[in-house]
Design a protein around this motif. Sequence first.
Motif, PDB file in Angstrom:
ATOM      1  N   GLN A 133      33.430  30.537  18.944  1.00  0.00           N
ATOM      2  CA  GLN A 133      33.834  30.487  20.234  1.00  0.00           C
ATOM      3  C   GLN A 133      35.051  31.223  21.301  1.00  0.00           C
ATOM      4  O   GLN A 133      35.815  30.810  20.056  1.00  0.00           O
ATOM      5  N   TYR A 134      34.925  32.193  21.818  1.00  0.00           N
ATOM      6  CA  TYR A 134      35.436  32.366  22.285  1.00  0.00           C
ATOM      7  C   TYR A 134      36.640  31.715  23.437  1.00  0.00           C
ATOM      8  O   TYR A 134      36.245  31.045  24.602  1.00  0.00           O
ATOM      9  N   VAL A 135      38.148  31.424  23.610  1.00  0.00           N
ATOM     10  CA  VAL A 135      38.948  30.713  24.689  1.00  0.00           C
ATOM     11  C   VAL A 135      40.159  31.196  24.988  1.00  0.00           C
ATOM     12  O   VAL A 135      40.569  32.124  23.560  1.00  0.00           O
ATOM     13  N   GLY A 136      40.061  31.058  25.936  1.00  0.00           N
ATOM     14  CA  GLY A 136      41.303  31.838  27.034  1.00  0.00           C
ATOM     15  C   GLY A 136      41.438  29.912  27.559  1.00  0.00           C
ATOM     16  O   GLY A 136      41.670  28.832  27.102  1.00  0.00           O
ATOM     17  N   GLU A 137      42.976  30.924  28.378  1.00  0.00           N
ATOM     18  CA  GLU A 137      43.556  29.197  28.827  1.00  0.00           C
ATOM     19  C   GLU A 137      42.496  28.446  29.935  1.00  0.00           C
ATOM     20  O   GLU A 137      42.848  27.125  29.770  1.00  0.00           O
ATOM     21  N   GLN A 138      41.627  29.092  30.598  1.00  0.00           N
ATOM     22  CA  GLN A 138      41.050  27.470  31.305  1.00  0.00           C
ATOM     23  C   GLN A 138      39.367  28.250  31.099  1.00  0.00           C
ATOM     24  O   GLN A 138      39.340  28.060  32.168  1.00  0.00           O
ATOM     25  N   SER A 139      39.094  29.459  30.698  1.00  0.00           N
ATOM     26  CA  SER A 139      37.905  29.647  29.922  1.00  0.00           C
ATOM     27  C   SER A 139      37.454  29.678  29.072  1.00  0.00           C
ATOM     28  O   SER A 139      38.244  30.195  27.508  1.00  0.00           O
ATOM     29  N   THR A 140      35.813  29.596  28.560  1.00  0.00           N
ATOM     30  CA  THR A 140      35.318  30.663  27.429  1.00  0.00           C
ATOM     31  C   THR A 140      34.419  30.648  27.248  1.00  0.00           C
ATOM     32  O   THR A 140      34.048  31.253  28.427  1.00  0.00           O
ATOM     33  N   ALA A 141      33.498  31.999  26.319  1.00  0.00           N
ATOM     34  CA  ALA A 141      33.087  32.643  26.515  1.00  0.00           C
ATOM     35  C   ALA A 141      32.024  32.400  25.112  1.00  0.00           C
ATOM     36  O   ALA A 141      32.780  32.093  23.741  1.00  0.00           O
ATOM     37  N   THR A 142      30.908  32.361  24.764  1.00  0.00           N
ATOM     38  CA  THR A 142      30.116  32.321  24.039  1.00  0.00           C
ATOM     39  C   THR A 142      28.908  33.295  23.871  1.00  0.00           C
ATOM     40  O   THR A 142      28.245  33.706  24.622  1.00  0.00           O
ATOM     41  N   LEU A 143      28.828  34.270  22.802  1.00  0.00           N
ATOM     42  CA  LEU A 143      27.558  34.891  22.372  1.00  0.00           C
ATOM     43  C   LEU A 143      26.752  34.640  21.106  1.00  0.00           C
ATOM     44  O   LEU A 143      26.918  33.866  20.630  1.00  0.00           O
ATOM     45  N   LYS A 144      25.315  35.150  22.061  1.00  0.00           N
ATOM     46  CA  LYS A 144      24.602  34.469  21.282  1.00  0.00           C
ATOM     47  C   LYS A 144      23.246  35.252  21.605  1.00  0.00           C
ATOM     48  O   LYS A 144      22.697  35.513  21.921  1.00  0.00           O
ATOM     49  N   GLY A 145      23.208  36.428  19.890  1.00  0.00           N
ATOM     50  CA  GLY A 145      22.482  37.555  20.046  1.00  0.00           C
ATOM     51  C   GLY A 145      23.225  38.786  20.951  1.00  0.00           C
ATOM     52  O   GLY A 145      24.278  38.543  21.619  1.00  0.00           O
ATOM     53  N   SER A 146      22.184  38.558  22.446  1.00  0.00           N
ATOM     54  CA  SER A 146      22.905  39.163  23.316  1.00  0.00           C
ATOM     55  C   SER A 146      22.876  39.258  24.580  1.00  0.00           C
ATOM     56  O   SER A 146      23.247  39.353  25.425  1.00  0.00           O
ATOM     57  N   ARG A 147      23.504  37.676  24.563  1.00  0.00           N
ATOM     58  CA  ARG A 147      23.719  36.849  25.444  1.00  0.00           C
ATOM     59  C   ARG A 147      25.326  36.167  25.083  1.00  0.00           C
ATOM     60  O   ARG A 147      25.608  36.255  24.683  1.00  0.00           O
ATOM     61  N   LEU A 148      25.812  35.787  27.115  1.00  0.00           N
ATOM     62  CA  LEU A 148      26.919  35.812  26.851  1.00  0.00           C
ATOM     63  C   LEU A 148      26.818  34.980  27.628  1.00  0.00           C
ATOM     64  O   LEU A 148      26.380  34.862  28.791  1.00  0.00           O
ATOM     65  N   ILE A 149      27.151  34.052  27.309  1.00  0.00           N
ATOM     66  CA  ILE A 149      27.894  32.208  27.971  1.00  0.00           C
ATOM     67  C   ILE A 149      29.420  31.990  28.258  1.00  0.00           C
ATOM     68  O   ILE A 149      29.774  31.511  27.527  1.00  0.00           O
ATOM     69  N   LEU A 150      29.238  32.350  30.025  1.00  0.00           N
ATOM     70  CA  LEU A 150      30.786  32.319  30.148  1.00  0.00           C
ATOM     71  C   LEU A 150      30.700  30.307  30.833  1.00  0.00           C
ATOM     72  O   LEU A 150      29.885  30.121  32.337  1.00  0.00           O
ATOM     73  N   ALA A 151      32.453  30.291  30.646  1.00  0.00           N
ATOM     74  CA  ALA A 151      32.605  29.027  31.046  1.00  0.00           C
ATOM     75  C   ALA A 151      33.771  29.052  31.831  1.00  0.00           C
ATOM     76  O   ALA A 151      34.590  29.230  31.292  1.00  0.00           O
ATOM     77  N   GLY A 152      34.736  28.612  33.576  1.00  0.00           N
ATOM     78  CA  GLY A 152      35.815  28.483  33.670  1.00  0.00           C
ATOM     79  C   GLY A 152      35.954  29.240  34.441  1.00  0.00           C
ATOM     80  O   GLY A 152      35.741  30.182  35.092  1.00  0.00           O
ATOM     81  N   SER A 153      37.395  28.951  35.594  1.00  0.00           N
ATOM     82  CA  SER A 153      38.110  29.693  36.400  1.00  0.00           C
ATOM     83  C   SER A 153      38.100  31.217  36.013  1.00  0.00           C
ATOM     84  O   SER A 153      38.054  31.943  36.772  1.00  0.00           O
ATOM     85  N   GLU A 154      38.791  31.644  35.195  1.00  0.00           N
ATOM     86  CA  GLU A 154      39.194  32.951  34.850  1.00  0.00           C
ATOM     87  C   GLU A 154      37.807  33.602  34.867  1.00  0.00           C
ATOM     88  O   GLU A 154      37.891  35.041  34.969  1.00  0.00           O
ATOM     89  N   VAL A 155      36.725  33.084  34.522  1.00  0.00           N
ATOM     90  CA  VAL A 155      35.602  34.357  34.676  1.00  0.00           C
ATOM     91  C   VAL A 155      34.642  34.265  35.247  1.00  0.00           C
ATOM     92  O   VAL A 155      33.627  34.442  34.946  1.00  0.00           O
ATOM     93  N   GLY A 156      35.103  33.446  36.508  1.00  0.00           N
ATOM     94  CA  GLY A 156      34.203  33.511  37.681  1.00  0.00           C
ATOM     95  C   GLY A 156      33.669  31.704  37.724  1.00  0.00           C
ATOM     96  O   GLY A 156      32.151  32.092  38.143  1.00  0.00           O
ATOM     97  N   GLY A 157      33.912  30.804  36.492  1.00  0.00           N
ATOM     98  CA  GLY A 157      32.714  29.817  36.932  1.00  0.00           C
ATOM     99  C   GLY A 157      31.893  29.792  35.517  1.00  0.00           C
ATOM    100  O   GLY A 157      31.562  31.181  35.305  1.00  0.00           O
ATOM    101  N   SER A 158      30.781  29.309  35.699  1.00  0.00           N
ATOM    102  CA  SER A 158      29.724  28.679  34.519  1.00  0.00           C
ATOM    103  C   SER A 158      28.285  30.104  34.629  1.00  0.00           C
ATOM    104  O   SER A 158      27.892  30.163  36.177  1.00  0.00           O
TER     105      SER A 158
END
Length: 125
Positions: free
Chosen positions: A91-116
Amino acid sequence: MRTTIFRIGNLAGLSILLIAAACSGPEEPSAPTEAEIHADEKQRLAWHPYRCDDGGTVFVEFADDGLRINVGPAPGKKKAVSLTAPAAGLQYVGEQSTATLKGSRLILAGSEVGGSRSCERANTF
């Protein structure tokens, strides 16, 4: 005479083993993930568009051997958020956000990336 028979037996056994090993087919490799595709590239890459389930679009740039991604609303904009992973495939991690790549799908969470939200890699625009 016994030594000759013993050697012939060993050679026959070894031959059977080698033939059996050659007959088993190679395992088919699994499809690489987005992070693995870009893990061996050291230069900055193009921005990849992802269409999200909320109707929006985000752009992702892979960098630093696939250990860092920049996520933004448009390529090259200053509002891009940099997220890092300790190793490829994690998983990719920032100060207030995370991103997970699963194949061609990107799952974002956190305020820096516009929410979940969940996004799918867009092939064309």
